[in-house]
Scaffold this motif. Sequence first.
Motif, PDB file in Angstrom:
ATOM      1  N   VAL A  54     111.053  11.025  34.238  1.00 29.56           N
ATOM      2  CA  VAL A  54     111.012  10.266  32.988  1.00 29.56           C
ATOM      3  C   VAL A  54     110.000   9.135  33.134  1.00 29.56           C
ATOM      4  O   VAL A  54     109.954   8.467  34.169  1.00 29.56           O
ATOM      5  N   CYS A  55     109.212   8.913  32.086  1.00 32.87           N
ATOM      6  CA  CYS A  55     108.301   7.771  32.088  1.00 32.87           C
ATOM      7  C   CYS A  55     109.082   6.501  31.757  1.00 32.87           C
ATOM      8  O   CYS A  55     109.717   6.426  30.710  1.00 32.87           O
ATOM      9  N   PRO A  56     109.051   5.502  32.646  1.00 33.04           N
ATOM     10  CA  PRO A  56     109.817   4.277  32.393  1.00 33.04           C
ATOM     11  C   PRO A  56     109.262   3.480  31.214  1.00 33.04           C
ATOM     12  O   PRO A  56     109.946   2.649  30.645  1.00 33.04           O
ATOM     13  N   ARG A  57     108.005   3.772  30.845  1.00 30.50           N
ATOM     14  CA  ARG A  57     107.375   2.981  29.800  1.00 30.50           C
ATOM     15  C   ARG A  57     107.601   3.577  28.416  1.00 30.50           C
ATOM     16  O   ARG A  57     108.037   2.894  27.504  1.00 30.50           O
ATOM     17  N   CYS A  58     107.313   4.878  28.253  1.00 28.01           N
ATOM     18  CA  CYS A  58     107.389   5.451  26.905  1.00 28.01           C
ATOM     19  C   CYS A  58     108.476   6.507  26.762  1.00 28.01           C
ATOM     20  O   CYS A  58     108.695   7.019  25.667  1.00 28.01           O
ATOM     21  N   GLY A  59     109.165   6.846  27.842  1.00 27.24           N
ATOM     22  CA  GLY A  59     110.258   7.811  27.722  1.00 27.24           C
ATOM     23  C   GLY A  59     109.824   9.265  27.787  1.00 27.24           C
ATOM     24  O   GLY A  59     110.645  10.163  27.586  1.00 27.24           O
ATOM     25  N   TRP A  60     108.542   9.532  28.082  1.00 28.47           N
ATOM     26  CA  TRP A  60     108.061  10.912  28.194  1.00 28.47           C
ATOM     27  C   TRP A  60     108.867  11.639  29.274  1.00 28.47           C
ATOM     28  O   TRP A  60     109.182  11.062  30.309  1.00 28.47           O
ATOM     29  N   LEU A  61     109.213  12.910  28.991  1.00 29.06           N
ATOM     30  CA  LEU A  61     110.196  13.634  29.818  1.00 29.06           C
ATOM     31  C   LEU A  61     109.669  14.973  30.285  1.00 29.06           C
ATOM     32  O   LEU A  61     108.980  15.660  29.533  1.00 29.06           O
ATOM     33  N   SER A  76     102.278  11.611  36.969  1.00 28.82           N
ATOM     34  CA  SER A  76     102.140  10.456  36.080  1.00 28.82           C
ATOM     35  C   SER A  76     102.244  10.892  34.625  1.00 28.82           C
ATOM     36  O   SER A  76     102.010  12.046  34.267  1.00 28.82           O
ATOM     37  N   CYS A  77     102.603   9.923  33.783  1.00 28.05           N
ATOM     38  CA  CYS A  77     102.813  10.182  32.355  1.00 28.05           C
ATOM     39  C   CYS A  77     101.479  10.515  31.694  1.00 28.05           C
ATOM     40  O   CYS A  77     100.513   9.753  31.817  1.00 28.05           O
ATOM     41  N   PRO A  78     101.382  11.646  30.974  1.00 28.72           N
ATOM     42  CA  PRO A  78     100.120  12.001  30.328  1.00 28.72           C
ATOM     43  C   PRO A  78      99.768  11.074  29.159  1.00 28.72           C
ATOM     44  O   PRO A  78      98.630  11.059  28.712  1.00 28.72           O
ATOM     45  N   VAL A  79     100.734  10.298  28.688  1.00 30.51           N
ATOM     46  CA  VAL A  79     100.472   9.418  27.545  1.00 30.51           C
ATOM     47  C   VAL A  79      99.901   8.078  28.017  1.00 30.51           C
ATOM     48  O   VAL A  79      98.863   7.633  27.557  1.00 30.51           O
ATOM     49  N   ASP A  80     100.584   7.440  28.990  1.00 29.53           N
ATOM     50  CA  ASP A  80     100.149   6.099  29.392  1.00 29.53           C
ATOM     51  C   ASP A  80      99.883   5.980  30.894  1.00 29.53           C
ATOM     52  O   ASP A  80      99.699   4.875  31.403  1.00 29.53           O
ATOM     53  N   HIS A  81      99.916   7.117  31.601  1.00 26.43           N
ATOM     54  CA  HIS A  81      99.572   7.171  33.031  1.00 26.43           C
ATOM     55  C   HIS A  81     100.510   6.388  33.943  1.00 26.43           C
ATOM     56  O   HIS A  81     100.188   6.152  35.097  1.00 26.43           O
TER      57      HIS A  81
END
Length: 383
Positions: A317-324, A332-337
């Motif tokens: 889970v992305c701690p910043r935007c919730g990407w799952l 790493s999160c593809p939205v905000d890295h």
Amino acid sequence: MASTATRLLDRLSALPSSDESILSVYLDLDPGRFPHVRDRRAELDSLLESAQRQQLEAGCRSRSERLALLRDIEHLRERLAGRDELAPPSARGLAIFCSEAAGIFEVVRLPRPVAPAVTVGRRPFIEPLIELTAAERWAALLISRRSARVFRGTRERLTEVEGALDDVHRRHAQGGWSQARFQRGIEREVEEHITASCEAIFGHFQREPFERLLIGGPSELHARAQRALHSELRRRLAGHFEIDVERSSADEVLHRALPAIEASEREHEDRALVRLREGMAPGDHASAGADEVLALLNERRVRALLISESYSEPGLVCPRCGWLTTNCDVTSCPVDHSMLERREDVAGAAIEAGLAQDAEVLVFHHRRAELADFGSIAALLRY
Ligand SMILES: [Zn+2]
């Protein structure tokens, strides 16, 4: 700054009852009621003043506790001093738990508006948070010939709402009833009591909506109370149960209410399964299995999330935007890295993602075997 609600709930409900006071604040950010930052600031100020009054009225608090509360209030004001803190994107409310002495400072962004509330107590006030993460909010109106009480909550817990029927009690206190007793028939008085209680619970509903309502009390009154309900509430009526109105505890109310709650849940789950089966046709608007459903949650395309209470799967889970994702090769999160966080179970994060995009979240308690045919997690789509 925000913690995720379900994780925090686990943590807060596991807190041992401490000697330290914890300040709990619920701030309504509904743009209809509190459109500007200055309105929200005024709302916060009035809640914090009320916290100090509550503590004074409680009387027995020591000087050091009073000072601790003042420090917590100061700390909270500092943390919410900026404009952005009171206007977080896509949040409709904030829950804040604060106690320097107990080492707690948590701000939770809420996907739905809450009634403004504040408590100072040995335990964090988490009932509104539980309600927000539950799919269905329930209320029970207990009504006898003489008295009425309101409980609300979820299938897990019902709590008595103090003051929900204040208008009714005020009229009692003004002496209207005892004089009326001599002037009019008792039956007429009972009828007025039922009408006033139903009006009061409608007022309470308008301030703090719930999805489903039950009527409890002696069975002879059920039909009369049902007739007196506002049509908006009659539509939400899910059943009746018999109970001793004056003497029952919250646990007894839940025990009596549970069969009706479970029957309603089964119906709800059955209807969702019908929609899911219809939507599973190729090119249609439903999807099943963790991989697809999490991807759709990430795209914010989910209108209804169907998830089994026994569904559990490790993931990231992305701690910043919730990407799952359940794909543990992604780093790493593809939205905000941001670096992704590992979770033993992504179910809670999936439910939060659903709530954050205003999806209906339906946790299956009964038709789990049927939902297992779809991987125990499925979605109905917006488009
Ligand atoms: Zn992210």
